[in-house]
Scaffold this motif. Structure first.
Motif, PDB file in Angstrom:
ATOM      1  N   UNK A   6      -2.052  -9.083  63.118  1.00  0.00           N
ATOM      2  CA  UNK A   6      -0.680  -9.376  62.702  1.00  0.00           C
ATOM      3  C   UNK A   6      -0.574  -9.791  61.240  1.00  0.00           C
ATOM      4  N   UNK A   7       0.602  -9.519  60.681  1.00  0.00           N
ATOM      5  CA  UNK A   7       0.947  -9.915  59.319  1.00  0.00           C
ATOM      6  C   UNK A   7       1.398 -11.373  59.356  1.00  0.00           C
ATOM      7  N   UNK A   8       0.491 -12.274  59.003  1.00  0.00           N
ATOM      8  CA  UNK A   8       0.758 -13.704  59.151  1.00  0.00           C
ATOM      9  C   UNK A   8       1.918 -14.158  58.268  1.00  0.00           C
ATOM     10  N   UNK A   9       2.036 -13.581  57.091  1.00  0.00           N
ATOM     11  CA  UNK A   9       3.144 -13.951  56.194  1.00  0.00           C
ATOM     12  C   UNK A   9       4.497 -13.633  56.826  1.00  0.00           C
ATOM     13  N   UNK A  10       4.567 -12.466  57.480  1.00  0.00           N
ATOM     14  CA  UNK A  10       5.808 -12.076  58.154  1.00  0.00           C
ATOM     15  C   UNK A  10       6.119 -13.038  59.299  1.00  0.00           C
ATOM     16  N   UNK A  11       5.096 -13.419  60.054  1.00  0.00           N
ATOM     17  CA  UNK A  11       5.293 -14.332  61.183  1.00  0.00           C
ATOM     18  C   UNK A  11       5.852 -15.669  60.725  1.00  0.00           C
ATOM     19  N   UNK A  12       5.281 -16.174  59.636  1.00  0.00           N
ATOM     20  CA  UNK A  12       5.756 -17.466  59.125  1.00  0.00           C
ATOM     21  C   UNK A  12       7.204 -17.372  58.658  1.00  0.00           C
ATOM     22  N   UNK A  13       7.507 -16.254  57.987  1.00  0.00           N
ATOM     23  CA  UNK A  13       8.845 -16.111  57.398  1.00  0.00           C
ATOM     24  C   UNK A  13       9.916 -15.802  58.436  1.00  0.00           C
ATOM     25  N   UNK A  14       9.608 -14.904  59.365  1.00  0.00           N
ATOM     26  CA  UNK A  14      10.626 -14.409  60.283  1.00  0.00           C
ATOM     27  C   UNK A  14      10.642 -15.102  61.645  1.00  0.00           C
ATOM     28  N   UNK A  15       9.466 -15.509  62.108  1.00  0.00           N
ATOM     29  CA  UNK A  15       9.385 -16.054  63.463  1.00  0.00           C
ATOM     30  C   UNK A  15       9.039 -17.546  63.461  1.00  0.00           C
TER      31      UNK A  15
END
Length: 614
Positions: free
Chosen positions: A527-536
């Motif tokens: 998974x794209x950890x940056x996306x997870x932090x930002x979006x989820x």
């Protein structure tokens, strides 16, 4: 000219006043001219000769990108010796295997850290007195020591010109070892000269134009190495960068040419899209509307100028109707295209201010990346090759860029596509690609069996890749023949197109499709950890989060379906999220290709669990 060194030395004399390399030392850039570079090459060459390096000797060169690498490389080649390069991120076991298997009499190591990593086992393979370190290490000859030895010799003591033949071995490059021990690919001066001869004119470097390239790939890898040879032969400046500085250097160094792997372009794409998504809703919506308009416009332009990808035969009437529709769309969309170009100008200024062409190789370029950069006005040219072909086989042209292909075969290169029974397939049909030409390797070092398996007596190399020839003569690489998944139903599935499509998802950083002898397909996902932090608001440590699982299912269904060109049996029915991303030297090769066999072995219990097996 019969040797690589002769060609590059001639370039050094021609462009002596140009800067050849720009590189960081302790965080600050330094530069060296072609004249200074070749002075160092001559001294290092003389120094190597004095310590006993002679023609046909094998010299291991274990170092990452730095100007001393190219100096050592050219010095070794000029003596008629053979270099055996590798990066420092390889495992101790692998480096020791390469040093021993290659019969290297000398080794050049980058630093004391690497020396310590390989000691004391290295001393059993190569004598201490024949170990050279680029950075000073107590008790060992250093790069500077060899230079000083070379400077000390005058007149009759200097080593003369070595008679190097085109068929002489230049380098042994060990493959990335996606399965088992790496094989040593033997490339001759003639092999490498073909690529310089065939590829350099396609770069459109004007004589004396002082063009600049940005180098991020491992210079020991044949893709980056040959690209550097080509630009070097026309007097370009090579700027060495790394993943930490790449985005900054892309903007501030403003290269005119660059070679990268698809992962780098995916990274640049995601950086752009992430910034767009942070904009206000109206501005964000306008960006994506303009992007779609630009995509439609550019597609129509390609049809009108016969640069569209035509796989199946088309009747004259169909071609005519398609061209008429394209012409109408061009006229209708032209005003909006001009507005879109203005909107995308800041991106081009930041990413590609002076860039006339960006080359992508070492793996398949996802179609959405191809489309995106073409739409915003950045020219990406996908090329194709193998270590076994020095590496170039085919490539797209600056003035005739056919998207979603790897271009036509290079000059002097023959190709044929055969089915499983060895019969030629017609254009538009899939088969195994074979290639023949001056760039094809001599064979695998000390491995006759492996050589005979891929190289026949007539010089045809079985690439192992599945390919399609378009109606206009461009190649499309579909995947690896050995990667084909056979389901229990007997259906054959190529994982690469599915993986490329899934990489369009913002949440997925990497994916491997699994399913050999299973009822359905599954996927291992990082998974794209940056996306997870930002979006989820979660991280990949929270694997049981139902929001993440639900999002993954949505992405799998949205991307892999009949509307996007996939068959029902190609849908991903199972998946597992891996606890961490893939790493170079473990699950990834140095050019960021996935090592399927390594991944299957490492996660075999997880795979069994994914398919409900105990």
């Amino acid at each position: 000219m019969k040797s690589v060194y002769e060609v590059l030395e001639a370039a050094g004399n021609r462009y002596s006043g140009n800067y050849s390399h720009k590189y960081r030392i302790n965080g600050h850039f330094s530069k060296i001219t072609y004249a200074e570079l070749f002075e160092a090459v001559r001294y290092f060459r003389q120094g190597l000769h004095l310590i006993g390096v002679k023609q046909y000797d094998h010299v291991a060169l274990f170092s990452d990108n730095r100007v001393e690498w190219i100096i050592a490389d050219l010095a070794i080649l000029s003596l008629g010796a053979v270099d055996v390069p590798r990066g420092t991120d390889s495992t101790k076991k692998e480096l020791l295997y390469i040093a021993k298997h290659s019969d290297s009499r000398f080794v050049i190591l980058e630093n004391c850290k690497l020396l310590k990593k390989l000691s004391p086992d290295l001393f059993k393979v190569i004598a201490k007195k024949r170990i050279i370190t680029i950075e000073k290490c107590e008790g060992f000859l250093s790069f500077d020591d060899i230079i000083e030895k070379g400077k000390s010799v005058r007149g009759v003591g200097q080593v003369g010109k070595v008679n190097i033949k085109t068929d002489d071995l230049a380098t042994i490059i060990y493959t990335s070892g996606t399965t088992g021990w790496p094989k040593g690919v033997m490339l001759t001066h003639g092999n490498l000269l073909h690529n310089i001869r065939a590829i350099t004119p396609l770069l459109k470097i004007r004589d004396g134009s002082k063009e600049k390239t940005l180098s991020i790939l491992p210079v020991w890898h044949v893709y980056e190495r040959t690209f550097e040879y080509c630009t070097f032969s026309r007097g370009a400046l090579q700027v060495y960068t790394d993943i930490k500085h790449f985005v900054y250097d892309l903007e501030h160094e403003a290269p005119t040419l660059i070679s990268c792997v698809p992962r780098i372009w995916i990274m640049v794409y995601r950086n752009i899209i992430d910034k767009v998504k942070k904009e206000k809703p109206l501005k964000k919506a306008i960006f994506f509307i303009m992007l779609n308009i630009s995509l439609a416009f550019e597609n129509s332009i390609r049809i009108l100028f016969r640069r569209d990808t035509v796989i199946k035969p088309e009747s004259f009437l169909k071609t005519l109707v398609k061209a008429q529709k394209a012409l109408i769309l061009v006229w209708l969309l032209l005003p909006f295209k001009l507005l879109a170009a203005e909107m995308f100008h800041p991106i081009r200024k930041k990413v590609a201010r002076r860039l006339k062409a960006a080359f992508s190789g070492g793996g398949a370029l996802p179609p959405y990346i191809d489309n995106f950069f073409n739409a915003i006005g950045i020219n990406i040219l996908e090329a194709y090759g193998l270590t076994e072909t020095s590496p170039g086989i085919s490539g797209r042209h600056i003035d005739h860029n056919v998207l979603h292909t790897v271009g036509p075969p290079f000059t002097e290169t023959k190709v044929k596509i055969l089915d499983e029974e060895g019969k030629p397939v017609p254009k538009g049909e899939k088969g195994i690609l074979y290639v023949k030409g001056p760039q094809v390797m001599k064979g695998y070092y000390k491995n006759k069996k492996a050589t005979e398996k891929v190289l026949d007596k007539d010089g045809w190399l079985n690439t192992g890749d599945l390919a399609i020839m378009t109606q206009r003569g461009e190649l499309i690489i579909v995947g690896r023949a050995k990667d084909t998944i056979v389901l229990l139903s007997g259906e054959n599935v190529e994982p690469t197109p599915i993986e490329r499509k899934l990489m369009e998802s913002d949440i997925i950083s990497n994916v491997v499709v699994i399913g050999q002898d299973e009822k359905d397909l599954g996927a291992l996902i990082t998974l794209n950890e940056e996306y997870l932090r930002r979006e989820i608001g979660d991280t990949i440590k929270d694997l049981e989060n139902t929001v993440i699982g639900k999002k993954i299912k949505e992405e799998l269904n949205k991307l892999i379906n009949e509307e996007s060109g996939f068959k029902p049996f190609e849908k991903i029915r199972h998946f597992k999220i891996l606890p961490e991303g893939f790493k170079v030297g473990d699950e990834l090769t140095e050019t960021l290709k996935i090592k399927r066999s390594v991944i299957r072995k490492k996660y075999q219990s997880l795979i069994r669990d994914m398919f409900g097996k105990k």
